[in-house]
Design a protein around this motif. Sequence first.
Motif, PDB file in Angstrom:
ATOM      1  N   ASN A 254       0.727  -1.083   0.103  1.00 26.61           N
ATOM      2  CA  ASN A 254       0.036  -0.026  -0.119  1.00 26.61           C
ATOM      3  C   ASN A 254       0.680   1.381   0.048  1.00 26.61           C
ATOM      4  O   ASN A 254       1.076   1.957   1.014  1.00 26.61           O
ATOM      5  CB  ASN A 254      -1.009  -0.006   1.261  1.00 26.61           C
TER       6      ASN A 254
ATOM      7  N   ALA B 254       0.806   5.774  -9.859  1.00 29.00           N
ATOM      8  CA  ALA B 254      -0.493   5.504  -9.438  1.00 29.00           C
ATOM      9  C   ALA B 254      -1.360   4.644 -10.269  1.00 29.00           C
ATOM     10  O   ALA B 254      -2.136   3.863 -10.018  1.00 29.00           O
ATOM     11  CB  ALA B 254      -1.218   6.630  -9.027  1.00 29.00           C
TER      12      ALA B 254
ATOM     13  N   GLY C 231      -3.318   0.365 -11.772  1.00 29.66           N
ATOM     14  CA  GLY C 231      -2.873   0.356 -10.568  1.00 29.66           C
ATOM     15  C   GLY C 231      -2.766  -0.904 -10.181  1.00 29.66           C
ATOM     16  O   GLY C 231      -2.365  -1.236  -8.893  1.00 29.66           O
TER      17      GLY C 231
ATOM     18  N   SER D  56       2.617   0.071  -6.716  1.00 27.51           N
ATOM     19  CA  SER D  56       1.658   1.338  -7.202  1.00 27.51           C
ATOM     20  C   SER D  56       1.570   2.192  -6.206  1.00 27.51           C
ATOM     21  O   SER D  56       1.115   2.125  -5.083  1.00 27.51           O
ATOM     22  CB  SER D  56       0.160   0.791  -7.756  1.00 27.51           C
TER      23      SER D  56
ATOM     24  N   GLN E 129      -0.318   4.465  -3.926  1.00 28.89           N
ATOM     25  CA  GLN E 129      -1.788   4.275  -3.688  1.00 28.89           C
ATOM     26  C   GLN E 129      -2.015   5.530  -2.234  1.00 28.89           C
ATOM     27  O   GLN E 129      -3.354   6.002  -2.264  1.00 28.89           O
ATOM     28  CB  GLN E 129      -1.984   2.835  -2.847  1.00 28.89           C
ATOM     29  N   ARG E 130      -1.001   5.813  -1.627  1.00 25.38           N
ATOM     30  CA  ARG E 130      -1.147   7.070  -0.570  1.00 25.38           C
ATOM     31  C   ARG E 130      -0.095   8.317  -0.942  1.00 25.38           C
ATOM     32  O   ARG E 130       0.952   7.887  -1.143  1.00 25.38           O
ATOM     33  CB  ARG E 130      -1.193   6.488   0.663  1.00 25.38           C
TER      34      ARG E 130
ATOM     35  N   LEU F 252      -9.301   1.591   1.484  1.00 24.71           N
ATOM     36  CA  LEU F 252      -8.400   2.218   0.593  1.00 24.71           C
ATOM     37  C   LEU F 252      -6.948   2.687   1.287  1.00 24.71           C
ATOM     38  O   LEU F 252      -6.033   2.962   0.581  1.00 24.71           O
ATOM     39  CB  LEU F 252      -8.929   3.417  -0.323  1.00 24.71           C
TER      40      LEU F 252
ATOM     41  N   GLU G  19      -4.606  -3.336   0.142  1.00 20.56           N
ATOM     42  CA  GLU G  19      -4.113  -2.847  -1.035  1.00 20.56           C
ATOM     43  C   GLU G  19      -5.070  -2.773  -2.141  1.00 20.56           C
ATOM     44  O   GLU G  19      -5.941  -3.875  -2.513  1.00 20.56           O
ATOM     45  CB  GLU G  19      -3.139  -4.185  -1.594  1.00 20.56           C
ATOM     46  N   ALA G  20      -5.297  -1.730  -2.914  1.00 21.16           N
ATOM     47  CA  ALA G  20      -6.263  -1.479  -3.902  1.00 21.16           C
ATOM     48  C   ALA G  20      -6.169  -2.215  -5.046  1.00 21.16           C
ATOM     49  O   ALA G  20      -6.939  -2.544  -5.512  1.00 21.16           O
ATOM     50  CB  ALA G  20      -6.375   0.233  -4.099  1.00 21.16           C
TER      51      ALA G  20
ATOM     52  N   VAL H 181      -6.079   6.357  -5.803  1.00 21.36           N
ATOM     53  CA  VAL H 181      -5.051   6.963  -5.138  1.00 21.36           C
ATOM     54  C   VAL H 181      -5.956   7.901  -4.208  1.00 21.36           C
ATOM     55  O   VAL H 181      -6.748   8.619  -4.312  1.00 21.36           O
ATOM     56  CB  VAL H 181      -4.074   7.615  -5.798  1.00 21.36           C
TER      57      VAL H 181
ATOM     58  N   SER I 264       0.586   1.496   7.418  1.00 24.06           N
ATOM     59  CA  SER I 264       0.111   0.504   6.784  1.00 24.06           C
ATOM     60  C   SER I 264       0.600  -0.934   7.743  1.00 24.06           C
ATOM     61  O   SER I 264       2.018  -0.915   7.844  1.00 24.06           O
ATOM     62  CB  SER I 264       0.690   0.482   5.406  1.00 24.06           C
TER      63      SER I 264
ATOM     64  N   THR J 217       7.113   3.092  -7.127  1.00 30.85           N
ATOM     65  CA  THR J 217       6.814   2.093  -8.580  1.00 30.85           C
ATOM     66  C   THR J 217       8.140   1.790  -9.294  1.00 30.85           C
ATOM     67  O   THR J 217       8.040   0.966 -10.075  1.00 30.85           O
ATOM     68  CB  THR J 217       5.637   2.808  -9.334  1.00 30.85           C
TER      69      THR J 217
END
Length: 473
Positions: free
Chosen positions: A251, A273, A278, A283, A285-286, A372, A376-377, A382, A400, A435
């Motif tokens: 995440n 993102a 994604g 990726s 995410q935050r 979210l 993990e999305a 994002v 996280s 990423t």
Amino acid sequence: MKKKMYINGEWVDGEKYSELLSPYNQKKIAEIPIASEAQVNKAIQAAFKHKKTIRNIPAHIRADILLKVSTLLEEKSEEAARILVAENAKPIRAARVEVDRTIQTYRFAAEQAKQLYGETIPMDAAKGAEAKFGFTIREPLGVIAAITPFNFPFNLAAHKLGPAIAAGNTIVLKPASQTPLSAIFIAELFEEAGLPKGVLNVITGSGSLIGDLLVKDSRINMITFTGSLEVGKRIIKLAGLKKVTLELGSNAPVIIDKVKDLDRAVTKCVTGAFAYSGQVCISVQRIYVHTEIYNEFLEKFKHESEKLIVGDPSDDNTDISALINPKELERANEWISEAATNGGTIYSGGSMTSNYLLKPTILINAPENCSLVKEEAFAPIVVVKPFDSIDSAIEEANISQYGLQAGIFTDSMQTALKAVKEIESGGVHVNDVPTFRVDHMPYGGIKNSGTGKEGIKYSTEEMTEIKFVSFTE
């Protein structure tokens, strides 16, 4: 088109078959064999039987085989990219990038096959051992069971097959159910490159059946798995004393301090993102943005994300296409609704196109306990939040349960060093997004992101055992 499995150097039919559908339009792509328990056993037995075959092949020949595979893949790179478009709806431009990386990954593995060094041990450092000479050598573990995910089916398989063969191991490969075509294709290339029969075995079908059989079997020496946290926990529970490497969920957070070049941070975050919808373990995410630049960042981030083209993965103009299956799309929409219902605001996106593709989605004011923020999305979503101090940003980045990779954009060396020291993650990228990955760097997480390291040198070492040898004068 009916596909076959690759067991003991032979292409074999399944007793049953399942239809493989395109994630983009749900059209039938192929019929995939479902391995029976007997066929799984046959694949394991083939790998077990041929342990000495690959172990006794000189390193330079193993290197030549891996180099030949990379060359063959380069020659057939467009065909390979089109396989990705079909089986996991990866946009064609991104698919070509993955294939190019995979070519390079096998070349790294070819080089590593000739770099398995031991070391000398200063035995006379200990009283009573003055007359001894000691050294270590690295030996292959034996049989490697490799279980790979759908999102990078060529390159993440290469991160397991390349090191395994470089180190002199045999392999049983179980690809994700949605992406078996890439595994079958690469087996064809290894066969053409002259890999001896039984060294690589590819079995397809039910993940729960095959996975459990591989993990429990005493002939398997190591499990290397990339996938979900839930499956990773089950592997640890069932594996016993086998060696296990796990690359699990993430995440990934990014901290954006007051920076002069905000446009660069925005561009990097858009790519980080939303690349491949994604569906990337690292990726973005935050995103935590300093309050002094928060509004400016949001405006620019939204503007750039809305430029992305959502559509057919075979179109060269497409940036984002379908999620891997309709259930994942449903889950992503549920998580967006959950965040919005509990005080979050959909700042951009949050809706689908006419053909059920999720648009790049930006949320603000999302509560800390929503999915979210916590989970993990694996979708083009994002969450963006402001911060007042770097201490609070690092604290939020660390909330996280995961810790795979993180990023920070800052013009301050002091802040960068503080983040590197205090962020709880397997990797921290200064002035880049989490990423980012190249295939020879060490890659692996802490906390619930897994155990062990990938990256060709590190994976190859994971797939060997150190043997100590001493001589007495």
